[in-house]
Design a protein around this motif. Structure first.
Motif, PDB file in Angstrom:
ATOM      1  N   ARG A  85       0.853  -1.188   0.000  1.00  0.00           N
ATOM      2  CA  ARG A  85       0.000   0.000   0.000  1.00  0.00           C
ATOM      3  C   ARG A  85       0.889   1.237   0.000  1.00  0.00           C
ATOM      4  O   ARG A  85       1.873   1.312   0.726  1.00  0.00           O
ATOM      5  CB  ARG A  85      -0.886  -0.020   1.245  1.00  0.00           C
ATOM      6  N   VAL A  86       0.542   2.217  -0.819  1.00  0.00           N
ATOM      7  CA  VAL A  86       1.386   3.407  -0.967  1.00  0.00           C
ATOM      8  C   VAL A  86       0.629   4.638  -0.495  1.00  0.00           C
ATOM      9  O   VAL A  86      -0.461   4.929  -0.974  1.00  0.00           O
ATOM     10  CB  VAL A  86       1.827   3.602  -2.436  1.00  0.00           C
ATOM     11  N   ASP A  87       1.243   5.339   0.454  1.00  0.00           N
ATOM     12  CA  ASP A  87       0.751   6.646   0.869  1.00  0.00           C
ATOM     13  C   ASP A  87       1.886   7.630   0.588  1.00  0.00           C
ATOM     14  O   ASP A  87       1.863   8.348  -0.392  1.00  0.00           O
ATOM     15  CB  ASP A  87       0.349   6.631   2.343  1.00  0.00           C
ATOM     16  N   SER A  88       2.898   7.572   1.429  1.00  0.00           N
ATOM     17  CA  SER A  88       4.057   8.444   1.199  1.00  0.00           C
ATOM     18  C   SER A  88       5.081   7.780   0.284  1.00  0.00           C
ATOM     19  O   SER A  88       5.960   8.453  -0.251  1.00  0.00           O
ATOM     20  CB  SER A  88       4.727   8.782   2.531  1.00  0.00           C
ATOM     21  N   GLY A  89       4.999   6.477   0.114  1.00  0.00           N
ATOM     22  CA  GLY A  89       5.965   5.739  -0.691  1.00  0.00           C
ATOM     23  C   GLY A  89       7.114   5.174   0.122  1.00  0.00           C
ATOM     24  O   GLY A  89       7.980   4.485  -0.414  1.00  0.00           O
ATOM     25  N   ASN A  90       7.140   5.449   1.425  1.00  0.00           N
ATOM     26  CA  ASN A  90       8.234   4.996   2.272  1.00  0.00           C
ATOM     27  C   ASN A  90       8.338   3.472   2.317  1.00  0.00           C
ATOM     28  O   ASN A  90       9.429   2.920   2.214  1.00  0.00           O
ATOM     29  CB  ASN A  90       8.090   5.551   3.697  1.00  0.00           C
ATOM     30  N   LEU A  91       7.207   2.781   2.470  1.00  0.00           N
ATOM     31  CA  LEU A  91       7.262   1.318   2.559  1.00  0.00           C
ATOM     32  C   LEU A  91       7.752   0.713   1.244  1.00  0.00           C
ATOM     33  O   LEU A  91       8.434  -0.302   1.245  1.00  0.00           O
ATOM     34  CB  LEU A  91       5.903   0.736   2.937  1.00  0.00           C
ATOM     35  N   ARG A  92       7.397   1.330   0.159  1.00  0.00           N
ATOM     36  CA  ARG A  92       7.833   0.817  -1.137  1.00  0.00           C
ATOM     37  C   ARG A  92       9.346   0.976  -1.298  1.00  0.00           C
ATOM     38  O   ARG A  92      10.020   0.091  -1.813  1.00  0.00           O
ATOM     39  CB  ARG A  92       7.103   1.535  -2.269  1.00  0.00           C
ATOM     40  N   THR A  93       9.890   2.082  -0.870  1.00  0.00           N
ATOM     41  CA  THR A  93      11.320   2.316  -1.085  1.00  0.00           C
ATOM     42  C   THR A  93      12.208   1.695  -0.007  1.00  0.00           C
ATOM     43  O   THR A  93      13.379   1.435  -0.268  1.00  0.00           O
ATOM     44  CB  THR A  93      11.622   3.829  -1.159  1.00  0.00           C
ATOM     45  N   SER A  94      11.669   1.437   1.177  1.00  0.00           N
ATOM     46  CA  SER A  94      12.541   0.976   2.262  1.00  0.00           C
ATOM     47  C   SER A  94      12.562  -0.543   2.455  1.00  0.00           C
ATOM     48  O   SER A  94      13.329  -1.034   3.280  1.00  0.00           O
ATOM     49  CB  SER A  94      12.166   1.661   3.582  1.00  0.00           C
ATOM     50  N   VAL A  95      11.765  -1.297   1.712  1.00  0.00           N
ATOM     51  CA  VAL A  95      11.833  -2.756   1.826  1.00  0.00           C
ATOM     52  C   VAL A  95      13.165  -3.216   1.237  1.00  0.00           C
ATOM     53  O   VAL A  95      13.610  -2.707   0.210  1.00  0.00           O
ATOM     54  CB  VAL A  95      10.638  -3.454   1.133  1.00  0.00           C
ATOM     55  N   ALA A  96      13.829  -4.133   1.938  1.00  0.00           N
ATOM     56  CA  ALA A  96      15.161  -4.548   1.498  1.00  0.00           C
ATOM     57  C   ALA A  96      15.488  -5.943   2.027  1.00  0.00           C
ATOM     58  O   ALA A  96      14.952  -6.367   3.048  1.00  0.00           O
ATOM     59  CB  ALA A  96      16.208  -3.561   1.994  1.00  0.00           C
ATOM     60  N   PRO A  97      16.397  -6.636   1.346  1.00  0.00           N
ATOM     61  CA  PRO A  97      16.856  -7.933   1.851  1.00  0.00           C
ATOM     62  C   PRO A  97      17.995  -7.750   2.844  1.00  0.00           C
ATOM     63  O   PRO A  97      18.723  -6.754   2.797  1.00  0.00           O
ATOM     64  CB  PRO A  97      17.351  -8.646   0.590  1.00  0.00           C
ATOM     65  N   ASP A  98      18.120  -8.703   3.747  1.00  0.00           N
ATOM     66  CA  ASP A  98      19.220  -8.734   4.706  1.00  0.00           C
ATOM     67  C   ASP A  98      19.819 -10.139   4.614  1.00  0.00           C
ATOM     68  O   ASP A  98      19.202 -11.102   5.041  1.00  0.00           O
ATOM     69  CB  ASP A  98      18.711  -8.444   6.114  1.00  0.00           C
ATOM     70  N   PHE A  99      21.006 -10.252   4.005  1.00  0.00           N
ATOM     71  CA  PHE A  99      21.627 -11.554   3.781  1.00  0.00           C
ATOM     72  C   PHE A  99      22.425 -11.980   5.006  1.00  0.00           C
ATOM     73  O   PHE A  99      23.079 -11.173   5.640  1.00  0.00           O
ATOM     74  CB  PHE A  99      22.539 -11.507   2.553  1.00  0.00           C
ATOM     75  N   GLN A 100      22.368 -13.287   5.289  1.00  0.00           N
ATOM     76  CA  GLN A 100      23.061 -13.853   6.442  1.00  0.00           C
ATOM     77  C   GLN A 100      23.661 -15.200   6.065  1.00  0.00           C
ATOM     78  O   GLN A 100      23.372 -15.735   4.994  1.00  0.00           O
ATOM     79  CB  GLN A 100      22.079 -14.031   7.599  1.00  0.00           C
ATOM     80  N   LYS A 101      24.432 -15.752   6.968  1.00  0.00           N
ATOM     81  CA  LYS A 101      25.025 -17.087   6.821  1.00  0.00           C
ATOM     82  C   LYS A 101      25.664 -17.274   5.451  1.00  0.00           C
ATOM     83  O   LYS A 101      25.258 -18.116   4.666  1.00  0.00           O
ATOM     84  CB  LYS A 101      23.994 -18.168   7.115  1.00  0.00           C
ATOM     85  N   GLU A 102      26.665 -16.453   5.205  1.00  0.00           N
ATOM     86  CA  GLU A 102      27.430 -16.497   3.952  1.00  0.00           C
ATOM     87  C   GLU A 102      26.531 -16.363   2.726  1.00  0.00           C
ATOM     88  O   GLU A 102      26.718 -17.028   1.721  1.00  0.00           O
ATOM     89  CB  GLU A 102      28.256 -17.781   3.876  1.00  0.00           C
ATOM     90  N   ARG A 103      25.522 -15.522   2.834  1.00  0.00           N
ATOM     91  CA  ARG A 103      24.591 -15.209   1.737  1.00  0.00           C
ATOM     92  C   ARG A 103      23.737 -16.406   1.326  1.00  0.00           C
ATOM     93  O   ARG A 103      23.219 -16.454   0.228  1.00  0.00           O
ATOM     94  CB  ARG A 103      25.325 -14.616   0.543  1.00  0.00           C
ATOM     95  N   LEU A 104      23.576 -17.373   2.221  1.00  0.00           N
ATOM     96  CA  LEU A 104      22.721 -18.520   1.937  1.00  0.00           C
ATOM     97  C   LEU A 104      21.358 -18.383   2.602  1.00  0.00           C
ATOM     98  O   LEU A 104      20.514 -19.261   2.492  1.00  0.00           O
ATOM     99  CB  LEU A 104      23.394 -19.825   2.383  1.00  0.00           C
ATOM    100  N   GLN A 105      21.141 -17.292   3.288  1.00  0.00           N
ATOM    101  CA  GLN A 105      19.861 -17.031   3.948  1.00  0.00           C
ATOM    102  C   GLN A 105      19.576 -15.538   3.834  1.00  0.00           C
ATOM    103  O   GLN A 105      20.496 -14.723   3.899  1.00  0.00           O
ATOM    104  CB  GLN A 105      19.960 -17.438   5.416  1.00  0.00           C
ATOM    105  N   THR A 106      18.310 -15.201   3.652  1.00  0.00           N
ATOM    106  CA  THR A 106      17.954 -13.789   3.586  1.00  0.00           C
ATOM    107  C   THR A 106      16.639 -13.547   4.285  1.00  0.00           C
ATOM    108  O   THR A 106      15.799 -14.437   4.388  1.00  0.00           O
ATOM    109  CB  THR A 106      17.874 -13.296   2.126  1.00  0.00           C
TER     110      THR A 106
END
Length: 124
Positions: A51-72
């Motif tokens: 859902r977009v109001d200010s657009g913050n949720l759309r732009t701030s979603v991101a992956p966080d890689f862990q365990k030698e990039r085998l998990q995100t």
């Protein structure tokens, strides 16, 4: 009665061990690449469906890689994005608009298929 012994020598065992180590490295690299591809697909899916109001949720979603990039983990991590949970689950006044789990479901099967194909290629 005398006992007889037989000796078995596996010729090329060292070469087999080296090849197995190479295959494991190729498989790990393929798995890392597919985890990154799946994470990118999920981020794009969430951005299309959040859902977009200010657009913050759309732009701030991101992956966080862990365990030698085998998990995100894909989602929102900033405290200012805490309100994302209200949009995902809904409240009395805001209807639920789940985006993370549906994105995972869509990307998950593709991930399995691509990883299987990469493993087959590596083993040929």
């Amino acid at each position: 009665m005398a006992r007889s012994r037989a000796r078995v020598e596996i010729v090329g065992l060292d070469r087999l061990e080296r090849r197995a180590a190479q295959i494991l490295e190729v498989l790990k690299e393929a798995a890392q690449a597919e985890v990154e591809n799946a994470a990118s697909a999920m981020v794009a899916d969430v951005r299309r469906n959040v859902r977009v109001d200010s657009g913050n949720l759309r732009t701030s979603v991101a992956p966080d890689f862990q365990k030698e990039r085998l998990q995100t983990e894909v989602g929102w991590r900033d405290l200012e994005d805490l309100y994302a949970v209200f949009h995902e689950r809904g409240t009395r006044r805001i209807p639920a608009n789940p985006t993370l789990v549906p994105a995972l479901e869509r990307a998950g099967q593709e991930f399995v298929n691509r990883l299987r194909d990469e493993v087959r290629r590596a083993l040929q």
